[in-house]
Design a protein around this motif. Structure first.
Motif, PDB file in Angstrom:
ATOM      1  N   ILE A 227      64.980   3.345  66.848  1.00  0.00           N
ATOM      2  CA  ILE A 227      65.374   1.944  66.723  1.00  0.00           C
ATOM      3  C   ILE A 227      66.874   1.881  66.467  1.00  0.00           C
ATOM      4  N   GLU A 228      67.455   0.725  66.727  1.00  0.00           N
ATOM      5  CA  GLU A 228      68.885   0.541  66.474  1.00  0.00           C
ATOM      6  C   GLU A 228      69.146   0.474  64.967  1.00  0.00           C
ATOM      7  N   ASP A 229      70.271   1.004  64.551  1.00  0.00           N
ATOM      8  CA  ASP A 229      70.637   0.989  63.143  1.00  0.00           C
ATOM      9  C   ASP A 229      70.749  -0.436  62.599  1.00  0.00           C
ATOM     10  N   ARG A 230      71.071  -1.394  63.459  1.00  0.00           N
ATOM     11  CA  ARG A 230      71.290  -2.770  62.990  1.00  0.00           C
ATOM     12  C   ARG A 230      70.012  -3.413  62.449  1.00  0.00           C
ATOM     13  N   ILE A 231      68.836  -2.873  62.786  1.00  0.00           N
ATOM     14  CA  ILE A 231      67.612  -3.507  62.323  1.00  0.00           C
ATOM     15  C   ILE A 231      66.972  -2.767  61.157  1.00  0.00           C
ATOM     16  N   ILE A 232      67.682  -1.802  60.589  1.00  0.00           N
ATOM     17  CA  ILE A 232      67.157  -1.107  59.407  1.00  0.00           C
ATOM     18  C   ILE A 232      68.278  -0.907  58.395  1.00  0.00           C
ATOM     19  N   GLY A 233      67.996  -1.206  57.136  1.00  0.00           N
ATOM     20  CA  GLY A 233      68.937  -0.942  56.050  1.00  0.00           C
ATOM     21  C   GLY A 233      68.637   0.416  55.452  1.00  0.00           C
ATOM     22  N   ARG A 234      69.590   1.329  55.557  1.00  0.00           N
ATOM     23  CA  ARG A 234      69.330   2.730  55.199  1.00  0.00           C
ATOM     24  C   ARG A 234      69.833   3.081  53.802  1.00  0.00           C
ATOM     25  N   ILE A 235      69.088   3.940  53.148  1.00  0.00           N
ATOM     26  CA  ILE A 235      69.548   4.642  51.947  1.00  0.00           C
ATOM     27  C   ILE A 235      69.950   6.043  52.382  1.00  0.00           C
ATOM     28  N   ILE A 236      71.203   6.393  52.148  1.00  0.00           N
ATOM     29  CA  ILE A 236      71.715   7.699  52.545  1.00  0.00           C
ATOM     30  C   ILE A 236      71.991   8.505  51.271  1.00  0.00           C
ATOM     31  N   PRO A 237      71.114   9.423  50.910  1.00  0.00           N
ATOM     32  CA  PRO A 237      71.275  10.163  49.652  1.00  0.00           C
ATOM     33  C   PRO A 237      72.582  10.961  49.624  1.00  0.00           C
ATOM     34  N   VAL A 238      73.147  11.058  48.446  1.00  0.00           N
ATOM     35  CA  VAL A 238      74.340  11.885  48.244  1.00  0.00           C
ATOM     36  C   VAL A 238      73.997  12.952  47.205  1.00  0.00           C
ATOM     37  N   THR A 239      74.652  14.076  47.310  1.00  0.00           N
ATOM     38  CA  THR A 239      74.384  15.188  46.397  1.00  0.00           C
ATOM     39  C   THR A 239      75.568  15.516  45.493  1.00  0.00           C
ATOM     40  N   VAL A 240      76.705  14.872  45.758  1.00  0.00           N
ATOM     41  CA  VAL A 240      77.913  15.107  44.960  1.00  0.00           C
ATOM     42  C   VAL A 240      78.381  13.763  44.401  1.00  0.00           C
ATOM     43  N   PRO A 241      78.637  13.660  43.102  1.00  0.00           N
ATOM     44  CA  PRO A 241      79.080  12.384  42.539  1.00  0.00           C
ATOM     45  C   PRO A 241      80.450  11.990  43.057  1.00  0.00           C
ATOM     46  N   PRO A 242      80.763  10.698  43.078  1.00  0.00           N
ATOM     47  CA  PRO A 242      82.094  10.258  43.509  1.00  0.00           C
ATOM     48  C   PRO A 242      83.175  10.821  42.585  1.00  0.00           C
ATOM     49  N   GLN A 243      84.360  10.966  43.132  1.00  0.00           N
ATOM     50  CA  GLN A 243      85.479  11.453  42.326  1.00  0.00           C
ATOM     51  C   GLN A 243      85.725  10.497  41.167  1.00  0.00           C
ATOM     52  N   GLY A 244      85.773  11.040  39.976  1.00  0.00           N
ATOM     53  CA  GLY A 244      85.983  10.220  38.789  1.00  0.00           C
ATOM     54  C   GLY A 244      84.731  10.021  37.960  1.00  0.00           C
ATOM     55  N   VAL A 245      83.563  10.240  38.550  1.00  0.00           N
ATOM     56  CA  VAL A 245      82.312  10.145  37.800  1.00  0.00           C
ATOM     57  C   VAL A 245      82.060  11.493  37.132  1.00  0.00           C
ATOM     58  N   ASN A 246      82.055  11.494  35.821  1.00  0.00           N
ATOM     59  CA  ASN A 246      81.997  12.765  35.087  1.00  0.00           C
ATOM     60  C   ASN A 246      80.749  12.933  34.234  1.00  0.00           C
ATOM     61  N   ASN A 247      79.797  11.990  34.357  1.00  0.00           N
ATOM     62  CA  ASN A 247      78.603  12.082  33.516  1.00  0.00           C
ATOM     63  C   ASN A 247      77.295  12.059  34.298  1.00  0.00           C
ATOM     64  N   GLY A 248      77.385  12.073  35.627  1.00  0.00           N
ATOM     65  CA  GLY A 248      76.179  12.096  36.449  1.00  0.00           C
ATOM     66  C   GLY A 248      75.446  10.776  36.552  1.00  0.00           C
ATOM     67  N   ARG A 249      76.009   9.681  35.999  1.00  0.00           N
ATOM     68  CA  ARG A 249      75.380   8.351  36.040  1.00  0.00           C
ATOM     69  C   ARG A 249      76.274   7.387  36.813  1.00  0.00           C
ATOM     70  N   TRP A 250      75.715   6.829  37.881  1.00  0.00           N
ATOM     71  CA  TRP A 250      76.482   5.803  38.588  1.00  0.00           C
ATOM     72  C   TRP A 250      75.589   4.978  39.498  1.00  0.00           C
ATOM     73  N   VAL A 251      76.085   3.784  39.821  1.00  0.00           N
ATOM     74  CA  VAL A 251      75.452   2.904  40.801  1.00  0.00           C
ATOM     75  C   VAL A 251      76.238   3.039  42.093  1.00  0.00           C
ATOM     76  N   ASP A 252      75.570   3.403  43.166  1.00  0.00           N
ATOM     77  CA  ASP A 252      76.192   3.740  44.441  1.00  0.00           C
ATOM     78  C   ASP A 252      75.925   2.593  45.426  1.00  0.00           C
ATOM     79  N   ILE A 253      76.986   1.896  45.859  1.00  0.00           N
ATOM     80  CA  ILE A 253      76.840   0.712  46.714  1.00  0.00           C
ATOM     81  C   ILE A 253      77.490   0.976  48.060  1.00  0.00           C
ATOM     82  N   ASN A 254      76.667   1.030  49.095  1.00  0.00           N
ATOM     83  CA  ASN A 254      77.115   1.285  50.463  1.00  0.00           C
ATOM     84  C   ASN A 254      77.260  -0.053  51.174  1.00  0.00           C
ATOM     85  N   LEU A 255      78.503  -0.485  51.407  1.00  0.00           N
ATOM     86  CA  LEU A 255      78.744  -1.793  52.012  1.00  0.00           C
ATOM     87  C   LEU A 255      78.303  -1.847  53.472  1.00  0.00           C
ATOM     88  N   GLU A 256      78.419  -0.762  54.187  1.00  0.00           N
ATOM     89  CA  GLU A 256      78.022  -0.752  55.593  1.00  0.00           C
ATOM     90  C   GLU A 256      76.517  -0.958  55.726  1.00  0.00           C
TER      91      GLU A 256
END
Length: 387
Positions: A227-256
């Motif tokens: 199916i086309e990507d436009r008709i599904i909202g995807r969760i794309i798991p990440v395995t490395v925290p964003p730069q600056g996150v030092n405690n393993g806790r964060w809310v990850d918001i994918n605008l695309e």
């Protein structure tokens, strides 16, 4: 997945025994060395390096070729479960103001006398009411502001229910929710006719792989179902925290993708769809921290300059501010999760915002990013934001 793994295994075994497993042209690259003649056929699986003890033909050749293209089949079981339905419960009743200019009264008696204390105009206006009073002249709704609205100026609003998933370990594959009706195709190509399988809004699928073809990203939700990507909202798991996150806790918001994932101890624990800022009221990319939590908030604002875009929203539940006036919060006035729809805030369903509110602490990180690069990153572009 609609097919169970034991059925797949049985089907593959039967296909091996019968020699009926379909092998397309791309699988013909499997070794044809003469020394394999009469050797044992490998058990169905992925063989990225050529084994010495068996011949990787039939199902193995197809599975290996899929793996080379980044497609996981069969998809691993997703370690997710449904959150409690009780998270959708809130102690508020809402009504939408439907009149272009609605008078607000200090009491039902002032309403009968048509002596307004205030005129509420704007594009999007909702009240949270706690009491309804019936007089000889009409019905009045008492809003949380303490003012009264004529019943003829409002329509009761039903809150739409959508909930994400609780995640018990970071999944090995992507997954997502269908946003709009569509049909799958056997190949990632518009020239391939649509199949009979129709996907419907809200359906949940593991994602086996993706493929970019021209300007279109195709998503594989089952074997030979794209199916086309436009008709599904995807969760794309990440395995490395964003730069600056030092405690393993964060809310990850994918605008695309208009999706949100929560990580605790560097593992995904929750995922859902959201609505972030629509052009030109983008949600600003960057790393932020939650600086204030409020179980309810009245939000109002206008970005039009002439009050035509004014919004007024009473008792917005489970609000978590992270970037000036931009906040994570529940949204009862729309259900466009998976699409941008806000003035800069991150809108969640009522149940999802409650889950996040219970999990989050002041000081937790919020990471906002746009893999497509289409969201402006210049800080001077942004105002304080809004709902």
């Amino acid at each position: 997945m609609r097919r169970s793994f034991h059925i797949i295994g049985l089907a593959l075994t039967l296909l091996i025994l019968s020699g009926a497993f379909p092998v397309n042209a791309r699988a013909e690259k499997v070794s044809t060395r003469a020394e394999f003649a009469g050797d044992v056929i490998c058990l169905p699986g992925v063989y990225l390096t050529e084994p010495d003890s068996c011949l990787p033909v039939g199902p193995s050749s197809v599975l290996t070729e899929l793996a080379r293209e980044g497609i996981v089949y069969p998809a691993p079981s997703l370690p997710v479960s449904k959150p409690p339905v009780s998270l959708n419960e809130i102690p508020y009743q809402y009504a939408k103001i439907i009149s272009p200019s609605a008078p607000l009264y200090g009491s039902p008696a002032q309403g009968d006398a048509r002596v307004p204390a205030f005129m509420l105009k704007g594009a999007t206006r909702y009240i949270s009411y706690s009491n309804i009073s019936q007089t000889e002249n009409g019905k009045y709704f008492e809003s949380s502001s303490g003012l009264w609205v004529d019943g003829g100026d409002v329509a009761r609003a039903a809150v739409q229910v959508f909930q994400g998933v609780v995640v018990h370990d970071t999944p090995k594959t992507q997954f997502g929710w269908i946003l709009t009706n569509g049909h799958s195709r056997a190949e990632p190509d518009f020239n391939t006719p649509e199949g009979k399988h129709e996907v419907l809004p809200g359906e949940f699928y593991p994602i086996l792989g993706t493929k970019q073809v021209g300007d279109t990203l195709w998503v594989m939700i089952d074997l030979n179902e794209w199916i086309e990507d436009r008709i599904i909202g995807r969760i794309i798991p990440v395995t490395v925290p964003p730069q600056g996150v030092n405690n393993g806790r964060w809310v990850d918001i994918n605008l695309e993708e208009q999706s949100l994932a929560v990580y605790d101890n560097n593992k995904m624990v929750f995922a859902t769809l959201v609505s972030t800022g629509t052009k030109p009221f983008y949600t600003k990319p960057g790393l932020f921290t939650i600086y204030q939590k409020k179980d309810k908030e009245t939000m109002s604002g206008d970005f039009s300059g002439d009050k035509s875009g004014y919004y007024y929203l009473e008792d917005v539940p489970w609000t978590m501010y992270f970037d000036k006036l931009r906040a994570l919060h529940g949204a009862y006035w729309h259900a466009r999760f998976g699409y941008d729809a806000s003035h800069g805030c991150v809108n969640l369903s009522i149940g999802d915002s409650r889950w996040l509110y219970d999990w989050a602490k002041v000081g937790d990180y919020v990471y906002v990013y746009d893999p497509s690069g289409q969201t402006p990153t210049d800080p001077s572009f942004y105002t304080d934001g809004g709902a």
